[in-house]
Motif scaffolding. Structure first.
Motif, PDB file in Angstrom:
ATOM      1  N   VAL A  50      -7.732  59.816 -19.775  1.00 13.10           N
ATOM      2  CA  VAL A  50      -7.136  58.989 -20.822  1.00 13.10           C
ATOM      3  C   VAL A  50      -7.153  57.538 -20.344  1.00 13.10           C
ATOM      4  O   VAL A  50      -6.773  57.243 -19.218  1.00 13.10           O
ATOM      5  N   LEU A  51      -7.586  56.647 -21.222  1.00 10.42           N
ATOM      6  CA  LEU A  51      -7.581  55.220 -20.950  1.00 10.42           C
ATOM      7  C   LEU A  51      -6.458  54.566 -21.735  1.00 10.42           C
ATOM      8  O   LEU A  51      -6.202  54.940 -22.881  1.00 10.42           O
ATOM      9  N   VAL A  52      -5.795  53.584 -21.124  1.00 11.04           N
ATOM     10  CA  VAL A  52      -4.701  52.867 -21.768  1.00 11.04           C
ATOM     11  C   VAL A  52      -4.960  51.384 -21.630  1.00 11.04           C
ATOM     12  O   VAL A  52      -5.300  50.904 -20.557  1.00 11.04           O
ATOM     13  N   GLY A  53      -4.797  50.653 -22.711  1.00  5.76           N
ATOM     14  CA  GLY A  53      -4.847  49.198 -22.670  1.00  5.76           C
ATOM     15  C   GLY A  53      -3.477  48.659 -23.015  1.00  5.76           C
ATOM     16  O   GLY A  53      -2.883  49.069 -24.003  1.00  5.76           O
ATOM     17  N   THR A  54      -2.952  47.771 -22.175  1.00  8.55           N
ATOM     18  CA  THR A  54      -1.630  47.218 -22.423  1.00  8.55           C
ATOM     19  C   THR A  54      -1.526  45.836 -21.798  1.00  8.55           C
ATOM     20  O   THR A  54      -2.363  45.449 -20.999  1.00  8.55           O
ATOM     21  N   GLN A  55      -0.500  45.125 -22.144  1.00  8.74           N
ATOM     22  CA  GLN A  55      -0.255  43.825 -21.545  1.00  8.74           C
ATOM     23  C   GLN A  55       0.429  44.010 -20.193  1.00  8.74           C
ATOM     24  O   GLN A  55       1.198  44.955 -20.005  1.00  8.74           O
ATOM     25  N   PHE A  56       0.184  43.074 -19.270  1.00  9.62           N
ATOM     26  CA  PHE A  56       0.724  43.203 -17.915  1.00  9.62           C
ATOM     27  C   PHE A  56       2.243  43.172 -17.898  1.00  9.62           C
ATOM     28  O   PHE A  56       2.869  43.702 -16.984  1.00  9.62           O
ATOM     29  N   ASN A  57       2.866  42.586 -18.905  1.00  9.76           N
ATOM     30  CA  ASN A  57       4.332  42.493 -18.922  1.00  9.76           C
ATOM     31  C   ASN A  57       4.973  43.579 -19.784  1.00  9.76           C
ATOM     32  O   ASN A  57       6.166  43.520 -20.050  1.00  9.76           O
ATOM     33  N   ASN A  58       4.207  44.570 -20.201  1.00  9.74           N
ATOM     34  CA  ASN A  58       4.741  45.679 -20.980  1.00  9.74           C
ATOM     35  C   ASN A  58       5.587  46.564 -20.064  1.00  9.74           C
ATOM     36  O   ASN A  58       5.092  47.054 -19.054  1.00  9.74           O
ATOM     37  N   PRO A  59       6.867  46.784 -20.389  1.00  7.89           N
ATOM     38  CA  PRO A  59       7.705  47.638 -19.539  1.00  7.89           C
ATOM     39  C   PRO A  59       7.126  49.047 -19.350  1.00  7.89           C
ATOM     40  O   PRO A  59       7.387  49.683 -18.334  1.00  7.89           O
ATOM     41  N   ALA A  60       6.327  49.519 -20.294  1.00  5.33           N
ATOM     42  CA  ALA A  60       5.735  50.856 -20.194  1.00  5.33           C
ATOM     43  C   ALA A  60       4.692  50.939 -19.084  1.00  5.33           C
ATOM     44  O   ALA A  60       4.341  52.043 -18.650  1.00  5.33           O
ATOM     45  N   LEU A  61       4.198  49.808 -18.596  1.00  3.65           N
ATOM     46  CA  LEU A  61       3.198  49.824 -17.529  1.00  3.65           C
ATOM     47  C   LEU A  61       3.709  50.603 -16.317  1.00  3.65           C
ATOM     48  O   LEU A  61       2.972  51.383 -15.715  1.00  3.65           O
ATOM     49  N   LYS A  62       4.965  50.440 -15.969  1.00  2.00           N
ATOM     50  CA  LYS A  62       5.546  51.169 -14.832  1.00  2.00           C
ATOM     51  C   LYS A  62       5.551  52.671 -15.095  1.00  2.00           C
ATOM     52  O   LYS A  62       5.322  53.471 -14.191  1.00  2.00           O
ATOM     53  N   ILE A  63       5.808  53.058 -16.325  1.00  2.00           N
ATOM     54  CA  ILE A  63       5.786  54.485 -16.682  1.00  2.00           C
ATOM     55  C   ILE A  63       4.372  55.019 -16.551  1.00  2.00           C
ATOM     56  O   ILE A  63       4.151  56.089 -15.977  1.00  2.00           O
ATOM     57  N   TYR A  64       3.389  54.288 -17.078  1.00  2.00           N
ATOM     58  CA  TYR A  64       1.994  54.727 -16.958  1.00  2.00           C
ATOM     59  C   TYR A  64       1.607  54.894 -15.497  1.00  2.00           C
ATOM     60  O   TYR A  64       0.988  55.889 -15.121  1.00  2.00           O
TER      61      TYR A  64
END
Length: 86
Positions: A50-64
């Motif tokens: 699975v690929l995910v694209g997100t912004q570096f400041n998205n709080p979900a980044l830590k979850i990913y």
């Protein structure tokens, strides 16, 4: 496209387009209770890549990252123009 829904009535959903995580949403009244993680874990069980694209400041980044996702590319985006930084 694949969509998984959690709960009845639905508390959230996750959508996969090919190997890309397209959308994930959890009802605001149920955020912070682990439902988003459960949706992603379910997704990973059925789709090992699975690929995910997100912004570096998205709080979900830590979850990913906690779920095993890794940063493979970073882009600076401004005024609709992409600039690959890594």
């Amino acid at each position: 496209d694949t969509v998984w829904v959690h709960g009845d009535p639905p508390l959230g959903f996750v959508s996969l387009k090919g190997t890309r995580l397209d959308l994930i949403a959890v009802d605001p009244d149920f955020r912070g209770m682990g439902y988003g993680v459960k949706l992603i874990e379910h997704l990973l069980h059925h789709s090992p890549k699975v690929l995910v694209g997100t912004q570096f400041n998205n709080p979900a980044l830590k979850i990913y990252q906690r779920l095993g996702f890794e940063v493979v590319e970073e882009y600076d985006v401004w005024h609709g123009r992409d600039s690959k930084t890594r």
